[in-house]
Design an enzyme around this catalytic site. Sequence first.
Site, PDB file in Angstrom:
ATOM      1  N   ASP A  56       0.822  -1.216   0.000  1.00 16.73           N
ATOM      2  CA  ASP A  56       0.000   0.000   0.000  1.00 16.73           C
ATOM      3  C   ASP A  56       0.850   1.257   0.000  1.00 16.73           C
ATOM      4  O   ASP A  56       2.066   1.213   0.199  1.00 16.73           O
ATOM      5  CB  ASP A  56      -0.974  -0.012   1.198  1.00 16.73           C
ATOM      6  CG  ASP A  56      -0.325  -0.416   2.515  1.00 16.73           C
ATOM      7  OD1 ASP A  56       0.913  -0.348   2.602  1.00 16.73           O
ATOM      8  OD2 ASP A  56      -1.052  -0.800   3.444  1.00 16.73           O
ATOM      9  N   HIS A  72      -7.643  -4.595   9.888  1.00 18.95           N
ATOM     10  CA  HIS A  72      -7.364  -4.351   8.466  1.00 18.95           C
ATOM     11  C   HIS A  72      -6.054  -5.010   8.053  1.00 18.95           C
ATOM     12  O   HIS A  72      -5.148  -5.203   8.870  1.00 18.95           O
ATOM     13  CB  HIS A  72      -7.407  -2.855   8.118  1.00 18.95           C
ATOM     14  CG  HIS A  72      -6.267  -2.014   8.605  1.00 18.95           C
ATOM     15  ND1 HIS A  72      -6.458  -0.757   9.149  1.00 18.95           N
ATOM     16  CD2 HIS A  72      -4.926  -2.205   8.615  1.00 18.95           C
ATOM     17  CE1 HIS A  72      -5.284  -0.234   9.447  1.00 18.95           C
ATOM     18  NE2 HIS A  72      -4.343  -1.087   9.144  1.00 18.95           N
ATOM     19  N   ASN A  78      -8.028  -2.719  14.029  1.00 21.09           N
ATOM     20  CA  ASN A  78      -9.400  -3.058  13.636  1.00 21.09           C
ATOM     21  C   ASN A  78      -9.445  -4.259  12.689  1.00 21.09           C
ATOM     22  O   ASN A  78     -10.478  -4.533  12.091  1.00 21.09           O
ATOM     23  CB  ASN A  78     -10.091  -1.842  13.006  1.00 21.09           C
ATOM     24  CG  ASN A  78      -9.401  -1.370  11.737  1.00 21.09           C
ATOM     25  OD1 ASN A  78      -8.460  -2.000  11.268  1.00 21.09           O
ATOM     26  ND2 ASN A  78      -9.861  -0.258  11.183  1.00 21.09           N
ATOM     27  N   GLU A 138      -9.945  -1.947   4.866  1.00 21.30           N
ATOM     28  CA  GLU A 138     -10.580  -1.604   6.133  1.00 21.30           C
ATOM     29  C   GLU A 138     -11.872  -2.402   6.330  1.00 21.30           C
ATOM     30  O   GLU A 138     -12.509  -2.809   5.348  1.00 21.30           O
ATOM     31  CB  GLU A 138     -10.924  -0.111   6.137  1.00 21.30           C
ATOM     32  CG  GLU A 138      -9.717   0.819   6.059  1.00 21.30           C
ATOM     33  CD  GLU A 138      -9.088   1.087   7.421  1.00 21.30           C
ATOM     34  OE1 GLU A 138      -9.144   0.200   8.302  1.00 21.30           O
ATOM     35  OE2 GLU A 138      -8.549   2.186   7.595  1.00 21.30           O
TER      36      GLU A 138
END
Length: 240
Positions: free
Chosen positions: A67, A138, A136, A143
């Site tokens: 990313d 991801h 979370n 996400e």
Amino acid sequence: MKVIVAKDYAEMSLRAAEIVAKQIADKPDCVLGLATGSTPEGMYAELIKGCEAGKVDFSAVRTVNLDEYYPIKPENDQSYRYFMNEKLFDHVNIDKANTNVPNGMATDAAGEGARYEKIIEDLGGIDLQVLGIGQNGHIGFNEPAEELDPITHLADLTEETIRVNSRFFESVDDVPKQAFSMGMKSIFGARSIILMASGKNKHNAVAKTLEGKITTLCPATLLNLHPNVVLICDEDAYNG
Ligand code: GLP
């Protein structure tokens, strides 16, 4: 999913570096999928040591990173291109022409996604993908959401991720709100995957992943569908 519980961050880094080093020894021109963030930093330091000792040879290795923020220039010290140069590429015998990071300045999002997927395909796919995990759940910047993107795409970061990642920036307002990220299909194309996690703040995401059920609301849980994943975590991430 195979699970390795290391006693601490240092041991986790070493165990992960051993797997990457073995991949390179087995296939010197392998394609590594690489991740940024605090988690893999120690692993990169171990690989640099291995290279300096003449035990790990990056000369034929090719890499694709997961990313990159958008918009961000590669020379910005918060960019993931900058991170990779500083934490690994500048210190090992890799040919930078063989390293790939999404273009954080690409204005045509769909075009950049297609370009990046073509790079992965032309390389013959990823042999070993290194992943961190968000608090979370991801992976990359995929996400939690009702729907996930299969291929490289421009992702909106959640408020939580912006807040968590603001520790690297002067203020929360400086954190880009979007990022290019490989999608679930790009990641799942990897022949093998190591998922790394360190610290108590990763425990919930790790525990959810180890439950074995699958939900796009915790993208890491989808890794339970991949046939060749090793979770390498420390005791804090494992036990909470
Ligand atoms: C970031 C990155 C991920 C990374 C994760 C965990 O936002 N996009 O690729 O794995 O969050 O980061 P860290 O290792 O710093 O906890």
